[in-house]
Design an enzyme around this catalytic site. Structure first.
Site, PDB file in Angstrom:
ATOM      1  N   LEU A 418       0.825  -1.211   0.000  1.00  0.00           N
ATOM      2  CA  LEU A 418       0.000   0.000   0.000  1.00  0.00           C
ATOM      3  C   LEU A 418       0.859   1.261   0.000  1.00  0.00           C
ATOM      4  O   LEU A 418       0.444   2.303  -0.507  1.00  0.00           O
ATOM      5  CB  LEU A 418      -0.916   0.013   1.227  1.00  0.00           C
ATOM      6  CG  LEU A 418      -1.964  -1.110   1.310  1.00  0.00           C
ATOM      7  CD1 LEU A 418      -2.687  -1.034   2.641  1.00  0.00           C
ATOM      8  CD2 LEU A 418      -2.950  -1.022   0.154  1.00  0.00           C
ATOM      9  N   GLY A 419       2.049   1.169   0.552  1.00  0.00           N
ATOM     10  CA  GLY A 419       2.929   2.335   0.587  1.00  0.00           C
ATOM     11  C   GLY A 419       4.206   2.012   1.326  1.00  0.00           C
ATOM     12  O   GLY A 419       4.311   1.024   2.062  1.00  0.00           O
ATOM     13  N   GLY A 422       9.615   6.043   5.757  1.00  0.00           N
ATOM     14  CA  GLY A 422      10.822   5.940   6.554  1.00  0.00           C
ATOM     15  C   GLY A 422      10.699   4.957   7.700  1.00  0.00           C
ATOM     16  O   GLY A 422      11.704   4.458   8.202  1.00  0.00           O
ATOM     17  N   GLY A 424       8.816   2.048   7.579  1.00  0.00           N
ATOM     18  CA  GLY A 424       8.579   0.681   7.143  1.00  0.00           C
ATOM     19  C   GLY A 424       7.718   0.621   5.892  1.00  0.00           C
ATOM     20  O   GLY A 424       7.456   1.633   5.237  1.00  0.00           O
ATOM     21  N   THR A 425       7.268  -0.609   5.576  1.00  0.00           N
ATOM     22  CA  THR A 425       6.439  -0.874   4.393  1.00  0.00           C
ATOM     23  C   THR A 425       5.084  -1.409   4.851  1.00  0.00           C
ATOM     24  O   THR A 425       5.016  -2.267   5.738  1.00  0.00           O
ATOM     25  CB  THR A 425       7.122  -1.898   3.468  1.00  0.00           C
ATOM     26  OG1 THR A 425       8.411  -1.414   3.107  1.00  0.00           O
ATOM     27  CG2 THR A 425       6.296  -2.117   2.213  1.00  0.00           C
ATOM     28  N   LYS A 440       2.004  -3.487   8.749  1.00  0.00           N
ATOM     29  CA  LYS A 440       3.193  -2.649   8.613  1.00  0.00           C
ATOM     30  C   LYS A 440       4.419  -3.391   9.145  1.00  0.00           C
ATOM     31  O   LYS A 440       4.508  -3.702  10.323  1.00  0.00           O
ATOM     32  CB  LYS A 440       2.996  -1.335   9.372  1.00  0.00           C
ATOM     33  CG  LYS A 440       4.200  -0.403   9.274  1.00  0.00           C
ATOM     34  CD  LYS A 440       3.911   0.919   9.961  1.00  0.00           C
ATOM     35  CE  LYS A 440       5.091   1.873   9.839  1.00  0.00           C
ATOM     36  NZ  LYS A 440       4.822   3.170  10.465  1.00  0.00           N
ATOM     37  N   ASP A 537       5.729  13.223  12.288  1.00  0.00           N
ATOM     38  CA  ASP A 537       5.800  13.242  10.812  1.00  0.00           C
ATOM     39  C   ASP A 537       4.433  13.600  10.243  1.00  0.00           C
ATOM     40  O   ASP A 537       3.874  12.889   9.412  1.00  0.00           O
ATOM     41  CB  ASP A 537       6.279  11.895  10.284  1.00  0.00           C
ATOM     42  CG  ASP A 537       6.709  11.970   8.819  1.00  0.00           C
ATOM     43  OD1 ASP A 537       6.896  13.095   8.309  1.00  0.00           O
ATOM     44  OD2 ASP A 537       6.849  10.914   8.177  1.00  0.00           O
TER      45      ASP A 537
END
Length: 740
Positions: A418-419, A422, A424-425, A440, A537
């Site tokens: 999905l994205g 910085g 993680g994925t 995640k 963030d």
């Protein structure tokens, strides 16, 4: 006939002999000119090439270093294909309406070589290209092959031309023969172009790389084609070590043989006499250098079949299968013969012993794996989580196993991503009851975070707010913990403002609502979570949107709980450029006011429709915050507002939102409002859009909580309930408030 090429320009190096020497170039030789790599046998320094014919020059033009072969700029070169791409000059012939004759425009161009030079014009990749109406050009190689060819294009009307078509109408392309090392171009003015000069004054001819050319009708109606790279286009040269074929050159390996690598092979040139060198199969590198061809580890790409084991060998690889299987037709099939032999040979006690040994190994491996998982689980605070979950039966939190999440995400397949960020994925997963979730895989965490992870998961799991993405669970039996969140399907606020969802044309009132909801979520993290949570963030790409376009703040994790000791001072910058708090950049101390600053940038994106940071343009125009603050200082807010926003809402409302953004962007964190005050102010501004009977009057001398100097307050006259008051409260006929 008019001659446009006098063979005056040439590759200076082409006239030189290309017989190679046996010397190896010094390691001090430069192998880069500007952005172009200069591999041996070529060189740009003295004694750095294989032979004089491979010498290039590195010149500085317009402040940029560029390699040249004679007068021709070199774009690139290939050792494996034996090619060099250069910029060749275009011949232009234009009609003069005064003299009623054709006149040359541009630079004389040509390509001159000798049989001994390394270079030949590529007959495969080049085409003699002619552009224009009633244009006739002759290309000739009088001193070489004796070849002569015509290039002719014609048209009667501009409407006859078709973009992309080069079949003779306005454009033609002709192949050339092999072994050409020079050529000349002659133009003919036999055709009367006075009837078509109004839309085609100029015609062109050039030998150029065919794949880089796409005909455009503007080449006929304008001088656009001749403006390309100062009248230059790519051309391909085939190069080789001439005068010898491989069978002759290989016999002289102790002399001038150029293939110095022991893992190289000689290949005959396909364009005239000569040879090239390539690394042998299974090797890669530079075959013209000793030890230049290195072994390729084919096993990195796992070429073996499923279940097979790859073994890298010198110059190749081999595959093997597990015991009991054999390689057949590139497949690991059961070895029936071996199985039958073992079955027949092993009887009685031996069968029992084998079973015991097998299961013993399985148990040991399973125990070892479980021990590793238990170590990770304890390291990340899993026992603390379990104890709290037992004592608090109402805790809606799940500790997943690694196997469950692997199955839910199809082994973390790339199609499920999905994205990436910085921290993680994130993958889309489907857990029990067909429930979609966002999984995640976190980036590496430090030792402090590992020790506190379980405690922090307990805190985050209890956060339950409609505008915050819900943390559903985690997996602790892996080296880096995996988090499981609720799935939010409708993209991000960034995509709504700048990206793929921009075409939805969401109303400004909806954007204002989304901003208010995001502020409510951040206010909850700052004010009501215990301990408080600093996001760190805040940006539009971390504000997700559900099916109803309701905002949900995302991408907060265990690394952002408000610190209470010296560990709050970090050496690595957190956050995203364009949103970073300038005060944090100076102190390295992350506070709740850092989130407020980042949220102020989000308000600017909504008002202006611009990105927070531009990498191009003047330095003062790169930062959206600086542009906005400058406009506010000059009382020129209208200049930065996006047009559709001005068309939807009153300027009084927009100024109120701008004032709120301005105080959020204050350089001093103590002067910024809290996130709760920001959310309350957005709530008040939203009500202005829903109550048409509200009148806004600017009060320039009113004291405002937006900062020291007054930026203008808003006095509100209501014919209904004052904003922020309930129905049971007394109505103040002139209730006023100021942005906080």
């Amino acid at each position: 006939m008019q001659v446009f090429l006098q063979l005056g320009l040439s590759f200076v190096l082409l006239a030189a002999q290309c017989t190679p020497g046996a010397a190896v170039p010094s390691s001090q030789c430069r192998r880069q000119c500007g952005t172009v790599e200069i591999p041996y046998p070529f060189g740009i320094d003295p004694n750095c090439s294989l032979a004089e014919g491979f010498d290039l020059s590195c010149k500085v033009q317009d402040g940029i270093s560029k390699p040249f072969n004679g007068d021709f700029e070199v774009l690139s070169m290939s050792l494996t294909e034996g090619t060099m791409r250069v910029l060749n000059y275009i011949v232009a012939n234009c009609y003069n309406t005064s003299t009623r004759s054709m006149e040359f425009m541009g630079r004389y161009t040509g390509f001159v070589g000798q049989p001994s030079s390394p270079y030949r014009l590529s007959d495969v990749q080049n085409r003699f290209t002619v552009i224009g109406c009633n244009a006739l050009y002759l290309i000739a190689d009088k001193n070489g092959t004796g070849y002569q060819g015509l290039g002719f294009s014609t048209c009667r009307n501009f409407s006859d031309l078709v973009d992309g078509s080069c079949s003779g109408i306005g454009c033609s392309q002709t192949m050339i023969p092999k072994m050409m090392y020079n050529y000349g171009i002659v133009s003919s003015d036999l055709f009367n172009t006075s009837q078509i000069w109004e839309f085609n004054r100029c015609s062109y001819a050039v030998l150029m790389e065919a794949t880089t050319f796409n005909f455009s009708t503007t080449y006929v109606s304008t001088t656009k084609f001749n403006d390309t790279n100062d009248g230059r286009v790519p051309m391909v040269l085939d190069w080789a070590i001439r005068d010898q074929k491989c069978d002759v050159a290989a016999k002289n390996k102790t002399g001038t043989y150029a293939c110095l690598s022991s893992n190289s092979m000689c290949i005959d040139s396909v364009n005239d006499n000569g040879y090239m060198c390539n690394c042998s199969l299974g090797y890669k590198g530079n075959p013209y250098l000793p030890d230049g061809c290195q072994d390729v580890d084919e096993c990195r790409d796992n070429p073996c079949p499923s279940g097979g084991v790859c073994h890298n060998t010198v110059g190749g690889y081999r595959c093997s299968c597990r015991v009991g299987r054999k390689l057949e037709s590139n497949t690991c099939n059961p070895d029936i013969g071996l199985i039958i032999g073992i079955t027949v040979g092993v009887v009685g006690v031996m069968v029992i012993i084998m079973i015991v040994v097998f299961w013993g190994q399985m148990i040991i491996q399973k125990r070892n794996l479980n021990k590793v998982r238990q170590d990770y689980f304890q390291q990340h605070g899993g026992l603390l989580l379990f104890d709290r979950m037992k004592s608090e039966n109402g805790l809606a939190f799940t500790v997943f196993s690694e196997a469950e999440l692997v199955q839910a995400s199809d082994n973390f397949d790339n199609s499920r991503i999905l994205g990436k960020g910085g921290h993680g994925t994130v993958y889309k997963g489907i857990i029990k009851n067909n429930m979609p979730v966002a999984i995640k895989r976190c980036a590496l965490v430090d030792e402090r975070q590992k020790k506190e992870f379980g405690q922090e998961m307990l805190i985050l799991s209890q956060i339950n707010h409609k505008n915050i993405v819900k943390l559903l669970g985690c997996c602790l039996e892996v080296e880096v913990p995996i988090l499981v969140y609720e799935f939010v399907p409708n993209g991000t606020l960034f995509e709504l403002i700048h990206g793929k969802n921009q075409a939805l044309q969401i109303s400004f009132s909806t954007l204002l609502r989304i901003a208010h909801e995001a502020a409510e979520g951040l206010s909850f993290l700052h004010s009501y979570a215990s301990p408080p949570i600093i996001h760190g963030d805040v940006k539009t790409s971390n504000i997700l949107l559900d099916d109803n376009y309701m905002a949900k703040v995302s991408d907060f994790g265990a690394s952002i709980l408000a610190p209470s000791d010296k560990q709050q001072f970090v050496t690595m910058v957190q956050g995203t450029c364009g949103y970073l708090d300038p005060e944090y950049m100076q102190t390295c101390q992350l506070t709740d006011k850092s989130d407020v600053y980042s949220f102020g940038v989000i308000l600017l994106e909504i008002l202006t429709g611009q990105l927070p940071l531009k990498l191009e343009g003047p330095e003062k125009q790169r930062s959206l915050s600086l542009i906005f603050l400058s406009a506010m200082k000059e009382s020129n807010l209208d200049a930065v507002l996006v047009s559709y926003v001005k068309g939807q809402e009153s300027m009084e409302l927009l100024r109120g939102l701008a004032d709120l953004a301005k105080i959020c962007l204050d350089m001093c964190g103590d002067n910024r409002p809290s996130m709760k005050e920001v959310a309350d102010e957005l709530n008040r501004l939203r009500k202005l859009t829903t109550h048409p009977w509200v009148r806004l009057d600017m009060e320039t001398d009113a004291e405002s909580l937006l900062g020291g100097e007054s930026t203008g307050g808003y006095q509100i006259e209501l014919s209904g309930y004052p904003m922020g008051e309930s129905e049971d409260q007394p109505i103040n006929p002139r209730s006023s408030y100021y942005a906080r």
